[in-house]
Design a protein around this motif. Structure first.
Motif, PDB file in Angstrom:
ATOM      1  N   GLU A 194       2.932   1.927  -1.293  1.00 38.60           N
ATOM      2  CA  GLU A 194       3.402   0.567  -2.304  1.00 38.60           C
ATOM      3  C   GLU A 194       3.600  -0.498  -1.251  1.00 38.60           C
ATOM      4  OE1 GLU A 194       6.502  -0.901  -5.536  1.00 38.60           O
ATOM      5  OE2 GLU A 194       6.445   1.241  -4.719  1.00 38.60           O
ATOM      6  N   GLY A 195       2.983  -1.772  -1.356  1.00 37.83           N
ATOM      7  CA  GLY A 195       3.314  -2.827  -0.800  1.00 37.83           C
ATOM      8  C   GLY A 195       2.772  -3.044   0.397  1.00 37.83           C
ATOM      9  N   THR A 196       1.749  -2.244   0.914  1.00 36.41           N
ATOM     10  CA  THR A 196       1.194  -2.296   2.449  1.00 36.41           C
ATOM     11  C   THR A 196      -0.115  -3.030   2.546  1.00 36.41           C
ATOM     12  OG1 THR A 196      -0.064  -0.338   2.140  1.00 36.41           O
ATOM     13  CG2 THR A 196       2.116  -0.096   3.122  1.00 36.41           C
ATOM     14  N   SER A 197      -0.441  -3.518   3.722  1.00 38.36           N
ATOM     15  CA  SER A 197      -1.726  -4.445   3.910  1.00 38.36           C
ATOM     16  C   SER A 197      -2.285  -3.690   4.962  1.00 38.36           C
ATOM     17  CB  SER A 197      -1.269  -5.896   4.508  1.00 38.36           C
ATOM     18  OG  SER A 197      -0.762  -5.733   5.608  1.00 38.36           O
ATOM     19  N   PRO A 198      -3.766  -3.926   5.118  1.00 33.98           N
ATOM     20  CA  PRO A 198      -4.437  -3.609   6.223  1.00 33.98           C
ATOM     21  C   PRO A 198      -3.673  -3.597   7.431  1.00 33.98           C
ATOM     22  CG  PRO A 198      -5.832  -4.815   4.633  1.00 33.98           C
ATOM     23  CD  PRO A 198      -4.574  -5.102   4.518  1.00 33.98           C
ATOM     24  N   ASP A 199      -3.004  -4.538   7.658  1.00 31.08           N
ATOM     25  CA  ASP A 199      -2.220  -4.942   9.005  1.00 31.08           C
ATOM     26  C   ASP A 199      -1.210  -3.824   9.399  1.00 31.08           C
ATOM     27  OD1 ASP A 199      -3.915  -6.773   9.957  1.00 31.08           O
ATOM     28  OD2 ASP A 199      -2.707  -8.424   9.304  1.00 31.08           O
ATOM     29  N   ASP A 200      -0.580  -3.626   8.285  1.00 31.65           N
ATOM     30  CA  ASP A 200       0.576  -2.575   8.154  1.00 31.65           C
ATOM     31  C   ASP A 200      -0.006  -1.155   8.427  1.00 31.65           C
ATOM     32  OD1 ASP A 200       2.295  -4.624   7.398  1.00 31.65           O
ATOM     33  OD2 ASP A 200       2.135  -4.215   5.542  1.00 31.65           O
TER      34      ASP A 200
ATOM     35  N   GLU B 189      -4.459   3.348  -7.559  1.00 33.10           N
ATOM     36  CA  GLU B 189      -4.016   4.311  -6.646  1.00 33.10           C
ATOM     37  C   GLU B 189      -3.150   3.600  -5.559  1.00 33.10           C
ATOM     38  OE1 GLU B 189      -6.917   6.967  -5.151  1.00 33.10           O
ATOM     39  OE2 GLU B 189      -7.685   7.559  -6.856  1.00 33.10           O
ATOM     40  N   ARG B 190      -3.078   2.564  -5.567  1.00 30.08           N
ATOM     41  CA  ARG B 190      -2.444   1.628  -4.624  1.00 30.08           C
ATOM     42  C   ARG B 190      -0.732   1.831  -4.445  1.00 30.08           C
ATOM     43  NH1 ARG B 190      -5.913  -0.838  -1.243  1.00 30.08           N
ATOM     44  NH2 ARG B 190      -7.440  -2.024  -2.439  1.00 30.08           N
ATOM     45  N   GLU B 191      -0.082   2.213  -5.608  1.00 27.07           N
ATOM     46  CA  GLU B 191       1.104   2.547  -5.529  1.00 27.07           C
ATOM     47  C   GLU B 191       1.430   4.189  -5.599  1.00 27.07           C
ATOM     48  OE1 GLU B 191       3.148   0.158  -8.177  1.00 27.07           O
ATOM     49  OE2 GLU B 191       2.591  -1.859  -7.271  1.00 27.07           O
ATOM     50  N   THR B 192       0.504   4.867  -4.958  1.00 31.87           N
ATOM     51  CA  THR B 192       0.786   6.277  -4.935  1.00 31.87           C
ATOM     52  C   THR B 192       2.267   6.801  -4.219  1.00 31.87           C
ATOM     53  OG1 THR B 192      -1.444   6.715  -5.346  1.00 31.87           O
ATOM     54  CG2 THR B 192      -0.151   8.822  -4.536  1.00 31.87           C
ATOM     55  N   TRP B 193       2.418   6.219  -3.299  1.00 33.08           N
ATOM     56  CA  TRP B 193       3.564   6.534  -2.359  1.00 33.08           C
ATOM     57  C   TRP B 193       4.519   5.330  -2.235  1.00 33.08           C
ATOM     58  CZ3 TRP B 193       2.936  11.418  -2.344  1.00 33.08           C
ATOM     59  CH2 TRP B 193       1.516  12.031  -2.220  1.00 33.08           C
ATOM     60  N   ALA B 194       5.707   5.570  -2.297  1.00 30.70           N
ATOM     61  CA  ALA B 194       6.877   4.569  -2.263  1.00 30.70           C
ATOM     62  C   ALA B 194       6.798   4.123  -0.922  1.00 30.70           C
ATOM     63  CB  ALA B 194       7.944   4.952  -2.748  1.00 30.70           C
ATOM     64  N   SER B 195       6.510   5.043   0.323  1.00 31.29           N
ATOM     65  CA  SER B 195       6.849   4.620   1.764  1.00 31.29           C
ATOM     66  C   SER B 195       5.948   5.552   2.462  1.00 31.29           C
ATOM     67  CB  SER B 195       8.465   5.000   2.312  1.00 31.29           C
ATOM     68  OG  SER B 195       8.823   6.235   1.871  1.00 31.29           O
TER      69      SER B 195
ATOM     70  N   TRP C 126     -10.186  -0.180   3.082  1.00 34.37           N
ATOM     71  CA  TRP C 126      -9.220  -0.981   2.069  1.00 34.37           C
ATOM     72  C   TRP C 126      -9.712  -1.599   0.698  1.00 34.37           C
ATOM     73  CZ3 TRP C 126      -3.815  -1.186   2.176  1.00 34.37           C
ATOM     74  CH2 TRP C 126      -3.216  -2.062   1.412  1.00 34.37           C
ATOM     75  N   THR C 127     -10.863  -2.028   0.599  1.00 31.57           N
ATOM     76  CA  THR C 127     -11.552  -2.453  -0.657  1.00 31.57           C
ATOM     77  C   THR C 127     -12.194  -1.436  -1.297  1.00 31.57           C
ATOM     78  OG1 THR C 127     -13.676  -2.515   0.725  1.00 31.57           O
ATOM     79  CG2 THR C 127     -12.246  -4.620   0.909  1.00 31.57           C
TER      80      THR C 127
END
Length: 439
Positions: A175-181, A209-215, A202-203
């Motif tokens: 959750e909340g990540t970007s390709p750079d992360d 499924e974008r928020e499957t994991w919190a961290s 990424w695309t």
């Protein structure tokens, strides 16, 4: 004619000519020879001639006043009265011609004369031949491409650059990540993945499924990361990243053929005590040794060192005619010899001979304190010192005796004494027969 024919011609000269060889070394005109050709003087053989027959007093004469006497060679004019009366018997030298030989023939003849069996050791590379295909090069015919090596290089690259793609895709679901992360997280975990690949993948991740994991920590605890070996065993090896720089072509091993390789360091004393007779004895000893080793080895190099209290390197022509003066310090010559040998003729590649000659006069304590230690420090097939002291040793001529006393048991050190030309051939034999026993 070939070498064997030339040598056979020399042997046919007979025992008398072998005596000429020994006489030439001791007394002959060494100046008639050079470093590449040797001229042995041999007596001219008288040709047959017709003489007046003492039993038949008649026959054809030579005219009035020209009738020959008994025993007079025909056709040869009589000397005029008074001519030829001057001079005592033996004053004029006998006529000589020269038999020419090269150093190899000279070495064979001297070996035969002295009964030597000196076999040179070869070290220098003179030829290269192809052996088995054990070497590799970067270019070559396609048929010699070392595919096994190419495969191994590609496999190593595969193992070094491959990564678990499914594991990285799961990280994209945090959750909340970007390709750079994702790229930074991959580098921190030693996952060799490019930012371009991450952006492309990424695309493809579904929005639900974008928020499957919190961290990242939660993802790592729940997703198993597989190694490259595990994936190859599971899925097989689909591709190997071959590259042009991995190509190697089998090349035959180069086998070196060696030849005899020798360096001879000739050292002579040119100090003020070396008068003409002493100098001549030095040259009569050194010159045949030069010829012998030139003929015995396929390739021989010579270093010429002259010394008084100091030493310097000279050319061959200068060495066999040099005159100087001043005091004597023999160690200066060995210091220079060691420097030359260490720099130009390493012991593991060269047969090395160090020949020195002089009248055995040296500065106080120089022999014991400097020369002997230097001779021990210089590895060589043979160290030789020739004392040239006409009429026997002088009171202060102790160098040869000291060297013989301190190093005479070393096996590769020999001392010879030359007090007259007749001693030269014995000195040469002593030097060369010592070399023949050195392992």
């Amino acid at each position: 004619m070939g070498l064997r024919d030339d040598l056979e011609r020399f042997r046919e000269v007979g025992e008398e000519r072998r005596e000429d060889l020994k006489e030439f070394i001791s007394y002959g005109d060494l100046g008639a020879s050079g470093s590449k050709d040797i001229k042995i003087p041999i007596k001219v053989v008288d040709l047959p001639e017709f003489k007046y027959d003492r039993l038949d007093m008649g026959g054809v004469g030579q005219g009035k006043g020209g009738t020959p006497d008994v025993g007079q060679p025909l056709g040869q004019p009589q000397p005029a009265p008074g001519e030829g009366d001057e001079g005592d018997p033996g004053e004029e030298g006998a006529e000589h011609e020269y038999y020419e030989m090269d150093p190899e023939q000279f070495a064979e003849a001297l070996d035969e004369e002295l009964g030597l069996e000196l076999e040179p050791k070869g070290k220098e590379v003179i030829d290269e031949i192809e052996g088995d295909f054990t070497d590799v090069t970067r270019t070559g015919p396609h048929s010699t491409l070392d595919f096994e090596r190419l495969f191994k290089e590609g496999l190593k690259r595969k193992l070094a650059t491959d990564f678990d793609e499914d594991y990285v895709r799961e990280a994209m679901k945090v959750e909340g990540t970007s390709p750079d992360d994702i790229y930074r997280w991959s580098r921190e975990n030693n996952i060799l993945v490019s930012l371009a690949w991450i952006e492309d993948e990424w695309t493809r991740i579904p929005d639900d499924e974008r928020e499957t994991w919190a961290s990242f920590e939660e993802m790592e605890e729940n997703v198993e990361r597989t190694t490259t070996v595990q994936r190859i065993r599971r899925d097989g090896l689909k591709e190997i990243p071959f590259r042009r720089e991995d190509e190697r072509y089998r090349h035959p091993e180069i086998i070196e053929k060696k030849r005899s390789n020798v360096v001879v360091v000739n050292i002579r004393d040119v100090s003020g005590s070396m008068r003409e007779t002493k100098r001549e004895l030095v040259e009569r000893t050194f010159t045949p040794l030069d010829w012998y080793l030139t003929g015995k080895y396929d390739h021989a190099e010579f270093v010429y060192i002259a010394h008084d209290a100091e030493a310097w390197e000279v050319e061959r022509d200068e060495f066999f005619g040099i005159r100087s003066g001043g005091g004597t310090r023999i160690s200066s010559a060995y210091e220079l010899a060691k420097e030359v040998l260490d720099e130009r003729y390493p012991w593991h590649e060269w047969n090395r001979y160090v020949f020195a000659a002089g009248d055995s006069e040296n500065s106080s304590n120089d022999t014991k304190e400097r020369v002997v230690p230097l001779m021990e420090e210089i590895p060589a097939n043979l160290h030789a010192y020739v004392e040239t002291q006409p009429g026997g040793t002088a009171i202060n001529a102790t160098h040869a005796e000291e060297v013989e006393r301190l190093l005479g048991d070393e096996g590769n050190v020999v001392v010879a004494y030359v007090s007259e030309p007749d001693d030269v051939i014995d000195a040469i034999y002593r030097i060369l027969s010592t070399e023949a026993t050195v392992e």
